[in-house]
Design a protein around this motif. Structure first.
Motif, PDB file in Angstrom:
ATOM      1  N   ARG A   5      11.728  -2.059  -2.208  1.00  0.00           N
ATOM      2  CA  ARG A   5      11.557  -3.379  -3.362  1.00  0.00           C
ATOM      3  C   ARG A   5      13.023  -3.823  -4.341  1.00  0.00           C
ATOM      4  NH1 ARG A   5       6.063  -4.110  -4.952  1.00  0.00           N
ATOM      5  NH2 ARG A   5       4.572  -3.005  -3.560  1.00  0.00           N
ATOM      6  N   SER A   6      13.700  -2.653  -4.071  1.00  0.00           N
ATOM      7  CA  SER A   6      14.982  -2.959  -4.874  1.00  0.00           C
ATOM      8  C   SER A   6      15.996  -4.131  -4.340  1.00  0.00           C
ATOM      9  CB  SER A   6      15.858  -1.585  -5.225  1.00  0.00           C
ATOM     10  OG  SER A   6      16.314  -1.049  -4.072  1.00  0.00           O
ATOM     11  N   GLU A   7      15.653  -4.238  -2.931  1.00  0.00           N
ATOM     12  CA  GLU A   7      16.729  -5.478  -2.160  1.00  0.00           C
ATOM     13  C   GLU A   7      15.909  -6.794  -2.115  1.00  0.00           C
ATOM     14  OE1 GLU A   7      17.895  -3.700   1.353  1.00  0.00           O
ATOM     15  OE2 GLU A   7      18.193  -1.855   0.712  1.00  0.00           O
ATOM     16  N   ARG A   8      16.664  -7.599  -1.966  1.00  0.00           N
ATOM     17  CA  ARG A   8      16.543  -9.104  -1.930  1.00  0.00           C
ATOM     18  C   ARG A   8      15.749  -9.216  -0.659  1.00  0.00           C
ATOM     19  NH1 ARG A   8      20.549 -14.476  -1.584  1.00  0.00           N
ATOM     20  NH2 ARG A   8      19.006 -15.921  -1.660  1.00  0.00           N
ATOM     21  N   GLY A   9      14.485 -10.009  -0.619  1.00  0.00           N
ATOM     22  CA  GLY A   9      13.767 -10.177   0.491  1.00  0.00           C
ATOM     23  C   GLY A   9      12.561  -9.260   0.634  1.00  0.00           C
ATOM     24  N   ALA A  10      12.284  -8.460  -0.294  1.00  0.00           N
ATOM     25  CA  ALA A  10      11.385  -7.286  -0.402  1.00  0.00           C
ATOM     26  C   ALA A  10      10.016  -7.957  -0.299  1.00  0.00           C
ATOM     27  CB  ALA A  10      11.715  -6.197  -1.525  1.00  0.00           C
ATOM     28  N   LEU A  11       9.857  -8.902  -1.452  1.00  0.00           N
ATOM     29  CA  LEU A  11       8.943  -9.519  -1.440  1.00  0.00           C
ATOM     30  C   LEU A  11       8.707 -10.925  -0.794  1.00  0.00           C
ATOM     31  CD1 LEU A  11       7.888  -8.306  -5.171  1.00  0.00           C
ATOM     32  CD2 LEU A  11       6.725  -7.428  -2.964  1.00  0.00           C
ATOM     33  N   ILE A  12       7.527 -11.453  -0.388  1.00  0.00           N
ATOM     34  CA  ILE A  12       7.417 -12.757   0.060  1.00  0.00           C
ATOM     35  C   ILE A  12       6.750 -13.566  -0.959  1.00  0.00           C
ATOM     36  CG2 ILE A  12       6.523 -14.375   1.690  1.00  0.00           C
ATOM     37  CD1 ILE A  12       6.642 -12.131   3.902  1.00  0.00           C
ATOM     38  N   GLU A  13       7.304 -14.578  -1.466  1.00  0.00           N
ATOM     39  CA  GLU A  13       6.767 -14.858  -2.821  1.00  0.00           C
ATOM     40  C   GLU A  13       5.966 -16.358  -2.390  1.00  0.00           C
ATOM     41  OE1 GLU A  13       6.764 -13.695  -5.694  1.00  0.00           O
ATOM     42  OE2 GLU A  13       8.608 -12.658  -5.646  1.00  0.00           O
ATOM     43  N   GLY A  14       6.182 -17.361  -1.597  1.00  0.00           N
ATOM     44  CA  GLY A  14       5.476 -18.452  -1.393  1.00  0.00           C
ATOM     45  C   GLY A  14       4.200 -18.313  -0.413  1.00  0.00           C
ATOM     46  N   GLU A  15       3.080 -18.930  -0.894  1.00  0.00           N
ATOM     47  CA  GLU A  15       1.868 -18.849   0.003  1.00  0.00           C
ATOM     48  C   GLU A  15       2.048 -19.116   1.391  1.00  0.00           C
ATOM     49  OE1 GLU A  15      -1.570 -20.206  -1.617  1.00  0.00           O
ATOM     50  OE2 GLU A  15      -1.610 -19.190  -3.430  1.00  0.00           O
ATOM     51  N   GLU A  16       2.518 -20.325   1.624  1.00  0.00           N
ATOM     52  CA  GLU A  16       2.565 -20.704   3.043  1.00  0.00           C
ATOM     53  C   GLU A  16       3.507 -19.863   3.727  1.00  0.00           C
ATOM     54  OE1 GLU A  16       0.978 -23.302   4.098  1.00  0.00           O
ATOM     55  OE2 GLU A  16       0.191 -23.821   1.999  1.00  0.00           O
ATOM     56  N   GLU A  17       4.545 -19.458   3.335  1.00  0.00           N
ATOM     57  CA  GLU A  17       5.301 -18.342   4.007  1.00  0.00           C
ATOM     58  C   GLU A  17       4.503 -17.156   4.373  1.00  0.00           C
ATOM     59  OE1 GLU A  17       9.739 -15.993   3.827  1.00  0.00           O
ATOM     60  OE2 GLU A  17       8.872 -17.215   1.922  1.00  0.00           O
ATOM     61  N   MET A  18       3.579 -16.542   3.383  1.00  0.00           N
ATOM     62  CA  MET A  18       2.912 -15.340   3.604  1.00  0.00           C
ATOM     63  C   MET A  18       1.961 -15.722   4.763  1.00  0.00           C
ATOM     64  SD  MET A  18       2.375 -13.518   0.004  1.00  0.00           S
ATOM     65  CE  MET A  18       2.219 -14.663  -1.167  1.00  0.00           C
ATOM     66  N   LEU A  19       1.423 -16.757   4.661  1.00  0.00           N
ATOM     67  CA  LEU A  19       0.007 -17.044   5.598  1.00  0.00           C
ATOM     68  C   LEU A  19       0.949 -17.160   7.001  1.00  0.00           C
ATOM     69  CD1 LEU A  19      -1.693 -19.776   3.968  1.00  0.00           C
ATOM     70  CD2 LEU A  19      -2.528 -17.514   4.328  1.00  0.00           C
ATOM     71  N   GLU A  20       1.821 -17.739   7.381  1.00  0.00           N
ATOM     72  CA  GLU A  20       2.647 -17.847   8.330  1.00  0.00           C
ATOM     73  C   GLU A  20       3.127 -16.482   8.939  1.00  0.00           C
ATOM     74  OE1 GLU A  20       6.892 -19.635  10.454  1.00  0.00           O
ATOM     75  OE2 GLU A  20       6.082 -20.337   8.608  1.00  0.00           O
ATOM     76  N   HIS A  21       3.484 -15.586   7.896  1.00  0.00           N
ATOM     77  CA  HIS A  21       3.848 -14.316   8.209  1.00  0.00           C
ATOM     78  C   HIS A  21       2.829 -13.403   8.524  1.00  0.00           C
ATOM     79  CE1 HIS A  21       6.092 -10.345   7.184  1.00  0.00           C
ATOM     80  NE2 HIS A  21       5.007 -10.089   6.306  1.00  0.00           N
ATOM     81  N   VAL A  22       1.393 -13.422   8.308  1.00  0.00           N
ATOM     82  CA  VAL A  22       0.300 -12.810   8.661  1.00  0.00           C
ATOM     83  C   VAL A  22      -0.086 -13.237   9.853  1.00  0.00           C
ATOM     84  CG1 VAL A  22      -2.206 -12.541   7.955  1.00  0.00           C
ATOM     85  CG2 VAL A  22      -0.486 -12.204   6.244  1.00  0.00           C
ATOM     86  N   LEU A  23      -0.280 -14.580  10.234  1.00  0.00           N
ATOM     87  CA  LEU A  23      -0.604 -15.044  11.267  1.00  0.00           C
ATOM     88  C   LEU A  23       0.335 -14.692  12.656  1.00  0.00           C
ATOM     89  CD1 LEU A  23      -2.068 -18.792  10.472  1.00  0.00           C
ATOM     90  CD2 LEU A  23      -3.235 -16.707  10.705  1.00  0.00           C
ATOM     91  N   SER A  24       1.403 -14.545  12.227  1.00  0.00           N
ATOM     92  CA  SER A  24       2.401 -14.227  13.254  1.00  0.00           C
ATOM     93  C   SER A  24       1.876 -12.550  13.629  1.00  0.00           C
ATOM     94  CB  SER A  24       3.784 -14.165  12.941  1.00  0.00           C
ATOM     95  OG  SER A  24       4.180 -15.393  12.751  1.00  0.00           O
ATOM     96  N   MET A  25       1.530 -11.901  12.748  1.00  0.00           N
ATOM     97  CA  MET A  25       1.427 -10.406  12.873  1.00  0.00           C
ATOM     98  C   MET A  25      -0.112 -10.434  13.625  1.00  0.00           C
ATOM     99  SD  MET A  25       2.630  -8.174   9.582  1.00  0.00           S
ATOM    100  CE  MET A  25       2.163  -9.270   8.152  1.00  0.00           C
ATOM    101  N   VAL A  26      -0.948 -10.959  13.149  1.00  0.00           N
ATOM    102  CA  VAL A  26      -2.150 -11.016  14.053  1.00  0.00           C
ATOM    103  C   VAL A  26      -2.481 -11.583  15.320  1.00  0.00           C
ATOM    104  CG1 VAL A  26      -4.596 -11.522  13.462  1.00  0.00           C
ATOM    105  CG2 VAL A  26      -3.247 -10.889  11.658  1.00  0.00           C
ATOM    106  N   ARG A  27      -2.053 -12.861  15.439  1.00  0.00           N
ATOM    107  CA  ARG A  27      -2.182 -13.271  16.691  1.00  0.00           C
ATOM    108  C   ARG A  27      -1.033 -13.206  17.590  1.00  0.00           C
ATOM    109  NH1 ARG A  27      -3.093 -19.686  14.728  1.00  0.00           N
ATOM    110  NH2 ARG A  27      -0.961 -19.506  14.039  1.00  0.00           N
ATOM    111  N   GLU A  28       0.049 -12.976  17.128  1.00  0.00           N
ATOM    112  CA  GLU A  28       1.325 -12.823  18.265  1.00  0.00           C
ATOM    113  C   GLU A  28       1.811 -11.373  17.998  1.00  0.00           C
ATOM    114  OE1 GLU A  28       4.383 -15.651  17.284  1.00  0.00           O
ATOM    115  OE2 GLU A  28       2.808 -17.191  16.530  1.00  0.00           O
ATOM    116  N   LYS A  29       1.244 -10.544  17.097  1.00  0.00           N
ATOM    117  CA  LYS A  29       1.650  -9.016  17.174  1.00  0.00           C
ATOM    118  C   LYS A  29       3.147  -9.030  16.958  1.00  0.00           C
ATOM    119  CE  LYS A  29      -2.535  -7.660  17.978  1.00  0.00           C
ATOM    120  NZ  LYS A  29      -3.439  -6.784  16.746  1.00  0.00           N
ATOM    121  N   ARG A  30       3.558  -9.655  16.123  1.00  0.00           N
ATOM    122  CA  ARG A  30       5.211  -9.490  15.983  1.00  0.00           C
ATOM    123  C   ARG A  30       5.192 -10.143  14.326  1.00  0.00           C
ATOM    124  NH1 ARG A  30       8.337 -14.501  19.406  1.00  0.00           N
ATOM    125  NH2 ARG A  30       6.838 -16.154  18.351  1.00  0.00           N
TER     126      ARG A  30
END
Length: 250
Positions: free
Chosen positions: A174-199
């Motif tokens: 959390r102390s480093e840049r990039g620790a938190l994803i702020e934008g909703e669209e980026e978070m949704l893409e991030h989640v769908l990659s994990m769930v659908r593509e397992k990566r």
């Protein structure tokens, strides 16, 4: 395709009841980093009413730092602390006709257990001795997951909807840049990659394989509840069912 959605509750975020309408598993703070007896009782009552699986969210005894400060403790102290917190939440759940179904360590304890075999072993030993039927949630691809499986426990690999990842699959501190994803669209893409593509794409742009079985939604951000609603709707729109981990694990 199915996924479990979990949220950390009883931490004073103010949106616990609303989040319980969106998630399938609740990780309830056990008093050592946040919450307390009344908060645990309230969360258990709401989770039971809404059909959400109850989980314990134990931590280091560190309320001043919300359990996020790294600590060097003897394995025996960690073992006893986990039993203490599990016992407290289990008693409250049992008194209301429920039971604890899983355990997810919090904060620094979670992160240290992901790579430190002694801490992982202490936590897993406590969970096993308390109730070997309990599932444990841990960082996907981590030492903690391996330790749980070696002990014969049900280990559920977890991903984070709002956190950045390094190339090795660990979370960006959390102390480093990039620790938190702020934008909703980026978070949704991030989640769908994990769930659908397992990566997941790391902060350096590399794809990292992750077999995520449960997703964590943090409820303490400024727009956490709004994002949680949108995420749930996005999953359903993509044909991804949301069910408690006891229903999706194999």
């Amino acid at each position: 395709m199915e996924i479990d959605l979990n949220a950390d509750l009883g931490e004073g975020g103010g949106s616990d009841e609303a989040l319980l309408d969106l998630v399938s598993s609740a990780n309830i703070a056990c008093g050592w980093h946040a919450g307390g007896a009344n908060a645990m009782r309230d969360c258990v009552r709401l989770a039971l009413a809404k059909g959400v699986a109850i989980g314990a969210h134990p931590s280091f005894h560190d309320p001043e730092n919300f359990g996020r400060r790294k600590m060097d403790l003897p394995a025996d102290d960690i073992y006893a602390g986990i039993l203490y917190q599990l016992g407290a939440l289990s008693a409250i759940a049992q008194a209301q006709g429920g039971r604890v179904a899983h355990v997810k360590p919090h904060g620094a304890l979670y992160n240290q257990a992901a790579s430190d075999p002694d801490i992982a072993e202490a936590i897993i030993s406590a969970v096993h001795d308390f109730d070997p039927s309990l599932a444990v949630f841990g960082l996907a691809n981590s030492r903690f997951i391996d330790t749980a499986r070696e002990a014969g426990l049900i280990a559920i690999e977890e991903g984070f909807a709002d956190r950045g990842y390094r190339d090795d699959g660990t979370l960006v501190p959390r102390s480093e840049r990039g620790a938190l994803i702020e934008g909703e669209e980026e978070m949704l893409e991030h989640v769908l990659s994990m769930v659908r593509e397992k990566r997941v794409r790391s902060v350096d742009g590399r794809w990292v394989p992750l077999n995520v079985r449960t997703l964590c939604l943090h409820g303490d951000g400024a727009h956490a509840l709004e994002f949680a609603r949108r995420l749930r709707a996005t999953l359903e729109a993509n044909g991804i069912g949301v069910h408690a981990v006891s229903e999706v694990r194999s």
